[in-house]
Design a protein around this motif. Structure first.
Motif, mmCIF file in Angstrom:
data_model
loop_
_atom_site.group_PDB
_atom_site.id
_atom_site.type_symbol
_atom_site.label_atom_id
_atom_site.label_comp_id
_atom_site.label_asym_id
_atom_site.label_seq_id
_atom_site.Cartn_x
_atom_site.Cartn_y
_atom_site.Cartn_z
ATOM 1 N N MET A 72 24.690 86.317 33.970
ATOM 2 C CA MET A 72 23.688 85.464 33.359
ATOM 3 C C MET A 72 24.393 84.416 32.504
ATOM 4 S SD MET A 72 20.239 86.541 31.275
ATOM 5 C CE MET A 72 20.178 88.069 32.147
ATOM 6 N N SER A 73 23.999 83.172 32.636
ATOM 7 C CA SER A 73 24.645 82.065 31.927
ATOM 8 C C SER A 73 23.941 81.737 30.619
ATOM 9 C CB SER A 73 24.622 80.812 32.802
ATOM 10 O OG SER A 73 25.355 81.011 33.984
ATOM 11 N N GLN A 74 24.742 81.316 29.657
ATOM 12 C CA GLN A 74 24.162 80.831 28.410
ATOM 13 C C GLN A 74 23.346 79.567 28.683
ATOM 14 O OE1 GLN A 74 27.441 80.257 25.727
ATOM 15 N NE2 GLN A 74 27.410 82.375 25.057
ATOM 16 N N TYR A 75 22.453 79.242 27.734
ATOM 17 C CA TYR A 75 21.596 78.067 27.855
ATOM 18 C C TYR A 75 21.667 77.285 26.550
ATOM 19 C CZ TYR A 75 17.498 75.254 29.001
ATOM 20 O OH TYR A 75 16.649 74.204 29.276
ATOM 21 N N ILE A 76 21.785 75.970 26.663
ATOM 22 C CA ILE A 76 21.813 75.094 25.490
ATOM 23 C C ILE A 76 20.552 74.246 25.501
ATOM 24 C CG2 ILE A 76 22.984 73.164 24.371
ATOM 25 C CD1 ILE A 76 25.611 74.312 25.482
ATOM 26 N N ALA A 77 19.842 74.257 24.388
ATOM 27 C CA ALA A 77 18.634 73.451 24.230
ATOM 28 C C ALA A 77 18.886 72.417 23.141
ATOM 29 C CB ALA A 77 17.448 74.334 23.855
ATOM 30 N N MET A 78 18.643 71.147 23.480
ATOM 31 C CA MET A 78 18.879 70.067 22.526
ATOM 32 C C MET A 78 17.637 69.183 22.421
ATOM 33 S SD MET A 78 22.737 68.858 23.489
ATOM 34 C CE MET A 78 22.841 67.791 22.071
ATOM 35 N N ASN A 79 17.366 68.743 21.215
ATOM 36 C CA ASN A 79 16.376 67.705 20.979
ATOM 37 C C ASN A 79 17.094 66.540 20.322
ATOM 38 O OD1 ASN A 79 13.552 68.442 21.715
ATOM 39 N ND2 ASN A 79 14.088 70.249 20.510
ATOM 40 N N ARG A 80 16.877 65.347 20.877
ATOM 41 C CA ARG A 80 17.494 64.136 20.338
ATOM 42 C C ARG A 80 16.433 63.332 19.601
ATOM 43 N NH1 ARG A 80 22.004 62.029 23.438
ATOM 44 N NH2 ARG A 80 20.940 60.047 23.442
ATOM 45 N N PHE A 81 16.812 62.776 18.440
ATOM 46 C CA PHE A 81 15.904 62.012 17.597
ATOM 47 C C PHE A 81 16.568 60.691 17.217
ATOM 48 C CE2 PHE A 81 15.640 66.531 16.724
ATOM 49 C CZ PHE A 81 14.284 66.803 16.765
ATOM 50 N N LEU A 82 15.817 59.613 17.232
ATOM 51 C CA LEU A 82 16.283 58.338 16.707
ATOM 52 C C LEU A 82 15.589 58.109 15.373
ATOM 53 C CD1 LEU A 82 16.266 56.135 19.933
ATOM 54 C CD2 LEU A 82 18.230 57.154 18.771
ATOM 55 N N VAL A 83 16.392 57.828 14.338
ATOM 56 C CA VAL A 83 15.876 57.716 12.982
ATOM 57 C C VAL A 83 16.357 56.414 12.359
ATOM 58 C CG1 VAL A 83 15.808 58.828 10.709
ATOM 59 C CG2 VAL A 83 15.929 60.237 12.771
ATOM 60 N N SER A 84 15.415 55.633 11.826
ATOM 61 C CA SER A 84 15.798 54.379 11.172
ATOM 62 C C SER A 84 16.496 54.681 9.855
ATOM 63 C CB SER A 84 14.575 53.494 10.940
ATOM 64 O OG SER A 84 13.674 54.134 10.059
ATOM 65 N N PHE A 142 20.338 72.678 29.137
ATOM 66 C CA PHE A 142 21.546 72.794 29.962
ATOM 67 C C PHE A 142 21.900 74.248 30.211
ATOM 68 C CE2 PHE A 142 21.865 68.952 27.432
ATOM 69 C CZ PHE A 142 22.251 67.996 28.348
ATOM 70 N N THR A 143 22.204 74.596 31.439
ATOM 71 C CA THR A 143 22.786 75.879 31.774
ATOM 72 C C THR A 143 24.303 75.726 31.661
ATOM 73 O OG1 THR A 143 20.986 76.414 33.266
ATOM 74 C CG2 THR A 143 23.057 77.608 33.592
ATOM 75 N N VAL A 144 24.940 76.637 30.945
ATOM 76 C CA VAL A 144 26.382 76.568 30.751
ATOM 77 C C VAL A 144 27.084 77.041 32.028
ATOM 78 C CG1 VAL A 144 28.337 77.402 29.403
ATOM 79 C CG2 VAL A 144 26.160 76.901 28.275
ATOM 80 N N LEU A 145 27.876 76.156 32.616
ATOM 81 C CA LEU A 145 28.631 76.503 33.805
ATOM 82 C C LEU A 145 30.054 76.949 33.482
ATOM 83 C CD1 LEU A 145 27.502 73.613 36.198
ATOM 84 C CD2 LEU A 145 26.557 75.924 35.980
ATOM 85 N N GLN A 146 30.595 76.427 32.384
ATOM 86 C CA GLN A 146 31.924 76.823 31.937
ATOM 87 C C GLN A 146 31.977 76.738 30.419
ATOM 88 O OE1 GLN A 146 35.258 74.145 32.792
ATOM 89 N NE2 GLN A 146 36.536 75.905 33.256
#
Length: 106
Positions: A1-13, A98-102
């Protein structure tokens, strides 16, 4: 089973950066109580055209562990105030998963 990375990107003035950082840094962190959670980082990126990129980055034991978080009571508590208060971002967050492949560690 592969690790999973979850990201949220925000643009802030620029004028909202201090309040945005404070909102993130002073929140109650419930992630540590969720099965499958590995780590969290709050990231500050480059500034371009008057806005700065920020990202939240979580690492999970698996995609299923991440989905478990999104369906948990802790997730509901952590996001209960979302959309309330002053809007600090230039648009909605952008999710990337993202699923971690390496994974190479020191």
């Amino acid at each position: 089973m592969s690790q999973y990375i979850a990201m949220n990107r925000f643009l802030v003035s620029h004028e909202n950066e201090e309040a945005f950082q404070k909102r993130w840094l002073e929140r109650e962190v419930l992630l540590k109580t969720v099965p499958g959670f590995i780590s969290f980082q709050f990231l500050q990126g480059p500034e371009k055209d008057g806005v700065r990129l920020y990202a939240s980055h979580t690492v999970w034991e698996s995609y299923d562990a991440f989905v478990g978080w999104t369906q948990s009571e802790q997730f509901r508590q952590a996001h209960a105030g979302a959309g309330q208060g002053r809007v600090l971002t230039a648009g909605p967050p952008v999710f990337e998963g993202f699923t971690v492949l390496q994974d190479v560690s020191a």
